[in-house]
Design an enzyme around this catalytic site. Structure first.
Site, PDB file in Angstrom:
ATOM      1  N   ASP A   1     -11.485   6.341 -13.023  1.00  0.00           N
ATOM      2  CA  ASP A   1     -10.856   6.569 -14.322  1.00  0.00           C
ATOM      3  C   ASP A   1     -11.800   6.002 -15.388  1.00  0.00           C
ATOM      4  OD1 ASP A   1      -8.815   6.638 -16.448  1.00  0.00           O
ATOM      5  OD2 ASP A   1      -8.689   4.480 -16.098  1.00  0.00           O
TER       6      ASP A   1
ATOM      7  N   ASP B   1      -6.498   2.196 -13.570  1.00  0.00           N
ATOM      8  CA  ASP B   1      -5.705   1.086 -14.094  1.00  0.00           C
ATOM      9  C   ASP B   1      -4.407   1.524 -14.757  1.00  0.00           C
ATOM     10  OD1 ASP B   1      -7.002   2.320 -16.341  1.00  0.00           O
ATOM     11  OD2 ASP B   1      -6.408   0.568 -17.511  1.00  0.00           O
TER      12      ASP B   1
ATOM     13  N   ASP C   1      -2.801   7.002 -13.947  1.00  0.00           N
ATOM     14  CA  ASP C   1      -3.596   7.014 -12.718  1.00  0.00           C
ATOM     15  C   ASP C   1      -2.736   6.859 -11.472  1.00  0.00           C
ATOM     16  OD1 ASP C   1      -6.052   7.138 -14.125  1.00  0.00           O
ATOM     17  OD2 ASP C   1      -5.956   4.979 -14.472  1.00  0.00           O
TER      18      ASP C   1
HETATM   19  P1  ADP Z   1      -8.098   7.930 -19.272  1.00  0.00           P
HETATM   20  O1  ADP Z   1      -7.962   8.891 -18.127  1.00  0.00           O
HETATM   21  O2  ADP Z   1      -9.494   7.901 -19.812  1.00  0.00           O
HETATM   22  O3  ADP Z   1      -7.590   6.551 -18.917  1.00  0.00           O
HETATM   23  P2  ADP Z   1      -5.633   8.768 -20.466  1.00  0.00           P
HETATM   24  O4  ADP Z   1      -5.324   9.823 -19.456  1.00  0.00           O
HETATM   25  O5  ADP Z   1      -4.851   7.527 -20.394  1.00  0.00           O
HETATM   26  O6  ADP Z   1      -7.215   8.453 -20.463  1.00  0.00           O
HETATM   27  O7  ADP Z   1      -5.434   9.382 -21.905  1.00  0.00           O
HETATM   28  C1  ADP Z   1      -6.028  10.607 -22.246  1.00  0.00           C
HETATM   29  C2  ADP Z   1      -5.956  10.809 -23.720  1.00  0.00           C
HETATM   30  O8  ADP Z   1      -4.595  10.906 -24.130  1.00  0.00           O
HETATM   31  C3  ADP Z   1      -6.522   9.677 -24.530  1.00  0.00           C
HETATM   32  O9  ADP Z   1      -7.907   9.786 -24.674  1.00  0.00           O
HETATM   33  C4  ADP Z   1      -5.782   9.865 -25.836  1.00  0.00           C
HETATM   34  O10 ADP Z   1      -6.391  10.893 -26.581  1.00  0.00           O
HETATM   35  C5  ADP Z   1      -4.423  10.348 -25.403  1.00  0.00           C
HETATM   36  N1  ADP Z   1      -3.427   9.281 -25.304  1.00  0.00           N
HETATM   37  C6  ADP Z   1      -2.755   8.873 -24.206  1.00  0.00           C
HETATM   38  N2  ADP Z   1      -1.908   7.877 -24.489  1.00  0.00           N
HETATM   39  C7  ADP Z   1      -2.053   7.615 -25.797  1.00  0.00           C
HETATM   40  C8  ADP Z   1      -1.457   6.676 -26.717  1.00  0.00           C
HETATM   41  N3  ADP Z   1      -0.547   5.785 -26.343  1.00  0.00           N
HETATM   42  N4  ADP Z   1      -1.880   6.730 -27.998  1.00  0.00           N
HETATM   43  C9  ADP Z   1      -2.810   7.607 -28.406  1.00  0.00           C
HETATM   44  N5  ADP Z   1      -3.396   8.491 -27.602  1.00  0.00           N
HETATM   45  C10 ADP Z   1      -3.032   8.522 -26.328  1.00  0.00           C
HETATM   46 MG    MG Z   2      -7.186   4.191 -17.686  1.00  0.00          MG
END
Ligand code: ADP
Ligand code: MG
Length: 399
Positions: A38, A344, A348
């Site tokens: 991730d 994390d 995920d």
């Molecule tokens: P990663 O896989 O890199 O951990 P996430 O899947 O958690 O990323 O999130 C993907 C995208 O969704 C983020 O880059 C953001 O654009 C958006 N996102 C998710 N949760 C939030 C939040 N609480 N506030 C703002 N944007 C969010």
């Molecule tokens: Mg993450």
């Protein structure tokens, strides 16, 4: 297989902050051929910081957009949430100090890019951890949110009441003042009473930007461009916003967009540097013949910028939690593949459960830790190498 070697292996792991949930997990870990990582909070430090904010709605103050976003993010456990709260605290502090962070009197036709003022030091330190409500400079100033919803991998939504800005007392739609509490239940709900002053510098401009004149609350959404577009907000079709988003993403920033109703209010560029040890961990795995993939919900442009810093050439981006599972299944379909997933977040958890070996970074969300086979308590990515090495050494002893 539960001979003494497994007990010794799990014991040695525990002593080094590597929790191994049973002998089967240890055996699978010994045969890992591919690791999917991730991005946010795993390859990156997970302490994202707002580095820039741009306002796209005429007359709307950056601090108002940030406060609307903060109202939602105070309920979120996503690492990006802390960056938004720290931004709101920083903008409020700058306004108080006459820093002129508001955009009220500027030409609304142009995006207004501001270098983000630093949040108060204590707020920055607290930015990475809950409870955000106690963040210095924000206590009692972040509006409550109703019907908060988190969409893992996409963003958050909710309805934020707009209080009257006259007289310092909040009034509900009927004009009477009453205490408000956060949508979150439980004992530590933040209680806001009529002694709190209005938070918004320009509630009427917020209403008109949202096309909701006279409304007592706004429908607010905060998240990725795709998330907002699904909700009827035009992002790619807005030339200024599109250019801003692309430029920030090409620098490796994650862009968080803020909308009220169908109106795009602002964009926040967030930087989350890669962990110092990440490059070495990827290099060591590749040198050992283990394949590596960056598996992220963030957009392709940001993912590519981060992957290039790490020497990672296999990327799967813009996937929702179910898409992370599908990507893992595809990796597992290769003959002889044994796939580990390191993550994390809440987003995920399904992939951690689906992987042959789910590895949770210990500082992550509870559901991630629960779904995993291995937990890296110290949140040090080098422990991925330690865990796989330990598993191999232990299995050699069994055979
Ligand atoms: P990663 O896989 O890199 O951990 P996430 O899947 O958690 O990323 O999130 C993907 C995208 O969704 C983020 O880059 C953001 O654009 C958006 N996102 C998710 N949760 C939030 C939040 N609480 N506030 C703002 N944007 C969010
Ligand atoms: Mg993450």
């Amino acid at each position: 297989a539960t001979p003494t070697a497994v007990m010794v292996g799990t014991g040695v792991g525990a002593a080094h902050g590597i929790l191994i949930k049973g002998g089967d997990a240890l055996e699978r870990a010994a045969g890992v051929t591919h690791v999917a990582f991730d991005k946010t909070g795993t390859l990156t430090a997970g302490r994202p910081r707002a580095v820039d904010v741009a306002v796209f709605a005429p007359g709307v103050a950056a601090s108002d957009a940030a406060l609307l976003a903060a109202a939602l993010e105070q309920e979120s456990e996503h690492p990006l949430a802390g960056a938004v709260l720290a931004l709101a605290a920083g903008l409020l502090a700058a306004e108080k100090g006459g820093g002129g962070a508001g955009a009220e009197d500027r030409d609304g036709a142009k995006p207004i890019a501001l270098a983000c003022p630093a949040p108060p030091a204590a707020a920055a330190a607290a930015g990475a951890g809950l409870p955000h409500q106690r963040m210095q400079g924000l206590a009692g100033r972040v509006p409550v949110v109703h019907d908060f919803r988190a969409f893992p991998g996409e963003g958050v939504s909710g309805r934020v009441p707009l209080y009257r800005d006259a007289g310092g007392a909040q009034a509900d739609a009927a004009g009477s003042t009453r205490p408000w509490t956060t949508a979150r239940g439980g004992g530590n709900a933040l209680r806001l009473t009529s002694q709190h002053r209005s938070w918004f510098a320009a509630p009427d401009r917020l209403r008109s930007a949202a096309g909701a004149s006279g409304a007592s609350e706004l429908e607010v959404a905060v998240g990725s461009a795709r998330f907002l577009e699904q909700r009827g907000v035009e992002v790619a079709g807005d030339g200024a916003a599109d250019a801003y988003v692309r430029a920030a993403q090409a620098r490796g920033c994650t862009v968080i967009l803020v909308a009220a109703g169908a109106a795009l209010l602002a964009a926040v560029a967030v930087a989350d540097p890669v962990r110092p040890e990440a490059h070495g961990v990827v290099a060591a795995l590749r040198a050992a013949g283990v394949g590596c993939t960056l598996l992220t919900g963030d957009n392709w442009r940001t993912a590519r910028a981060v992957a290039s810093q790490l020497g990672l050439d296999h990327i799967v981006a813009e996937v929702l939690p179910a898409g992370k599972v599908a990507a893992l299944r595809a990796l597992q379909a290769a003959p002889g593949a044994v796939v580990a997933m390191v993550g994390d977040g809440v987003n995920d958890a399904p992939a951690l459960a689906a992987a042959d070996v789910g590895v949770a970074v210990g500082s992550g969300a509870d559901v991630a830790v629960e779904a995993a086979d291995l937990v890296l308590v110290r949140s040090d990515l080098e422990d991925v190498l330690g865990a796989l090495g330990l598993a191999r050494a232990t299995l050699r002893r069994i055979r």
